[in-house]
Design an enzyme around this catalytic site. Structure first.
Site, mmCIF file in Angstrom:
data_model
loop_
_atom_site.group_PDB
_atom_site.id
_atom_site.type_symbol
_atom_site.label_atom_id
_atom_site.label_comp_id
_atom_site.label_asym_id
_atom_site.label_seq_id
_atom_site.Cartn_x
_atom_site.Cartn_y
_atom_site.Cartn_z
ATOM 1 C CG LEU A 409 -1.760 -1.217 1.585
ATOM 2 C CD1 LEU A 409 -2.492 -0.738 2.711
ATOM 3 C CD2 LEU A 409 -2.970 -1.130 0.256
ATOM 4 C CG ASP A 410 0.320 4.499 -2.732
ATOM 5 O OD1 ASP A 410 1.318 3.616 -3.349
ATOM 6 O OD2 ASP A 410 -0.500 5.147 -3.487
ATOM 7 C CG MET A 411 4.255 6.591 3.944
ATOM 8 S SD MET A 411 5.739 7.643 3.920
ATOM 9 C CE MET A 411 5.290 9.109 3.381
ATOM 10 N NE ARG A 510 -1.911 8.989 -3.984
ATOM 11 C CZ ARG A 510 -0.571 9.276 -3.572
ATOM 12 N NH1 ARG A 510 0.206 7.847 -3.244
ATOM 13 N NH2 ARG A 510 -0.241 10.133 -3.219
#
Length: 562
Positions: A409-411, A510
């Protein structure tokens, strides 16, 4: 916005800034929150852009304006001038209205468009070569010769195919005749008859060779004439290529950048030690290097910087009108590392450790796997300078067991991550991800009200090589990226939606949220494609897959915290 001294500096009104504290360090260019002075400078520049009438450039803000719509990145640099007054400089990236020369903006590091410059002279020669290449390629004799060769080749192939069929028929007839003669002639008579049949066979082969040789001679003569045209075209193309390469190298040498100590480096020197090896196209034309160069040349002290987008977004990128953006990493980072050398600069916020209360929650564990609820702000795996991550936390918790990351997962995304504890489980679950049989649902808060209730987004994505980790929409080389979505709840100025990613591309949700061909509504708090906030409001709420040992479907939920 004004220029008191012809120096390109616009001075702040002392009354408007007397309560503002100056920053202790210069802005970190690749991730920042604009300083109040930067915001004032940007607002004044934006007011000028809104009210000016002398820039014949179509930013895409007026539907009735002629010309191709091209948005632009603008930059402001807050400086302390030699007499101690505070002001700011303004710049744009690339060219504006086809020119580098605009009184309100600093000049380029090197003006390739200056009258009688070596660049324009050489471009004129290269353009003349282009004209010659196009003239030769469209020459009537050349075109007709190409068509005649193609037509002749088709005729030769058809005639040779027909003749080969005739020879095959002749061969079949001789075979049948041999069978009849064997039964009706004595041995001596058959030998004589067979010799005649062999002669016929040799004659047929001779005729075929004569026919193919005839066509080959005709085609060879015409190809030789065509080759002369093509040799002339190729010679011009090689000349153009050599001139372009020499011109590019000459440009690299002309772009020379200073730092605060007066040390200079050319583009070639700067990029020769990077993975690129040589400067990418348009390197050195971005706003911030222009601004710093002008400041150093004139003895101004850089205080703070900021860049914002003005106008319509490019079709491939996420760019919002008036939004601030960091400097690009591919083109600007090597240049700015030299230009900012020796200056006190803000630390990279991304290297800061996560908050102490951002603990990793384990919601399920067995002998094969661990399922965790990752907090926003925690990396999935360690970075170059940051150890804190899901991997590092599990490494400490599990002791001798090596956590095997299956997916990331993205930060800034919170929610469910599956981590394997054995190689067999890792391989089994990873295969499910590759086959797209893992079901995932995300919940997000979008930055505007969405009119539609549900739908599917199909926008191919590829990495922005010169501005990592940003992604681009690319319909030629992008990878297929598909997302289903459905509105959960509408608020006054935001929308809560559920996402089901049918593919697993980097930054897919996103990009699909923010891009104008998607939902055109960045996720709240998305600092890359929207506006930064205390966190990015994207949460991996549900995951479903086949357990590697139990061989049955397992489901996990993590409550949305917003």
């Amino acid at each position: 916005m004004g220029d008191n001294s012809g120096s390109k500096v616009s001075y702040f009104l002392e009354e408007s800034i007397k309560q503002i504290t100056l920053p202790e360090r210069f802005t970190f260019p690749f991730y920042y929150e604009p300083h109040p002075l930067t915001r004032i400078a940007a607002a004044e520049l934006q007011h000028y852009l809104e009210t000016q009438t002398d820039l014949e450039h179509n930013f895409g803000l007026d539907a009735n304006q002629d010309g191709t719509a091209i948005g632009k990145m603008f930059g402001v640099l807050v400086v302390r001038c030699t007499e101690g007054k505070l002001g700011y400089l303004s710049a744009f990236s690339g060219k504006l209205a086809g020119s580098n020369d605009h009184p309100e903006f600093v000049p380029p590091v090197f003006d390739m468009l200056a009258e009688n410059s070596f660049f324009l002279k050489e471009v004129e020669i290269i353009n003349s070569i282009n004209i010659q290449v196009n003239e030769l390629a469209s020459d009537e004799s050349y075109q007709r010769l190409s068509q005649d060769i193609e037509k002749l080749f088709d005729e030769s192939r058809q005639e040779i195919i027909a003749f080969r069929k005739q020879l095959k028929d002749n061969k079949d007839s001789r075979k049948k005749l041999r069978e009849r003669l064997k039964s009706s002639l004595d041995q001596q008579e058959y030998i004589i008859a067979e010799a005649q049949l062999v002669k016929q066979s040799l004659y047929d082969k001779h005729q075929l060779k004569t026919l193919t040789d005839k066509w080959e001679r005709l085609l060879e003569e015409m190809r030789a004439r065509l080759a002369q045209f093509e040799a002339n075209i190729e010679a011009l193309k090689n000349d153009r290529k050599e001139r372009s390469a020499a011109l590019q190298q000459q440009l690299f040498d002309q772009y020379v950048f200073l730092n605060k100590d007066g040390k200079s480096k050319s583009l070639h020197e700067i990029f020769s030690v990077t993975p690129f090896g040589k400067p990418p196209s348009a390197a050195g034309e971005c706003a911030i290097p222009k601004l710093l160069q002008f400041a150093f040349v004139n003895g101004y002290e850089p205080i703070a910087m900021g860049e914002f987008w003005w106008g319509a977004a490019p079709k491939s990128e996420i760019r919002k009108h008036k939004h601030f953006y960091p400097a690009c990493t591919g083109k600007c980072k090597p240049i700015l590392e030299h230009m900012l050398e020796g200056m006190p600069v803000d630390e990279n916020p991304l290297l800061n450790a996560p908050k102490k209360d951002s603990r990793l929650e384990i919601i399920y564990e067995d002998e094969s796997l661990v399922v965790v609820n990752k907090p926003s702000g925690l990396r999935s795996v360690p970075g170059v300078n940051v150890r804190d991550s899901v991997y590092a936390s599990l490494k400490d918790i599990l002791g001798d067991t090596e956590p095997l990351i299956v997916h990331r997962l993205d930060m800034d995304t919170s929610g469910l991550m599956v981590v394997a504890k054995t190689k067999e489980a890792h391989k089994h679950i990873q295969r499910q991800f590759l086959k797209r049989t893992v079901s995932k649902r995300y919940t997000a808060l979008l930055s505007k009200v969405i009119d539609q209730s549900e739908g599917e987004i199909d926008l191919p994505l590829s990495a922005d090589l010169f501005n990592r980790p940003r992604q681009l929409v690319c319909f030629t080389s992008g990878k297929k990226s598909v997302t289903k979505w459905k509105v959960v709840k509408r608020y006054e100025s935001m929308t809560r939606v559920d996402f089901w990613p049918l593919t697993g591309r980097t930054h897919q949700l996103r990009m699909h949220s923010a891009h104008e061909l998607g939902l055109n509504a960045p996720i709240v708090g998305d600092d890359l494609y929207g506006t930064a906030s205390e966190r990015m409001y994207l949460h991996a709420a549900h995951i479903e897959f086949i357990h590697p040992e139990k061989k049955e479907k397992v489901r996990f939920e993590a409550e949305v915290g917003f």
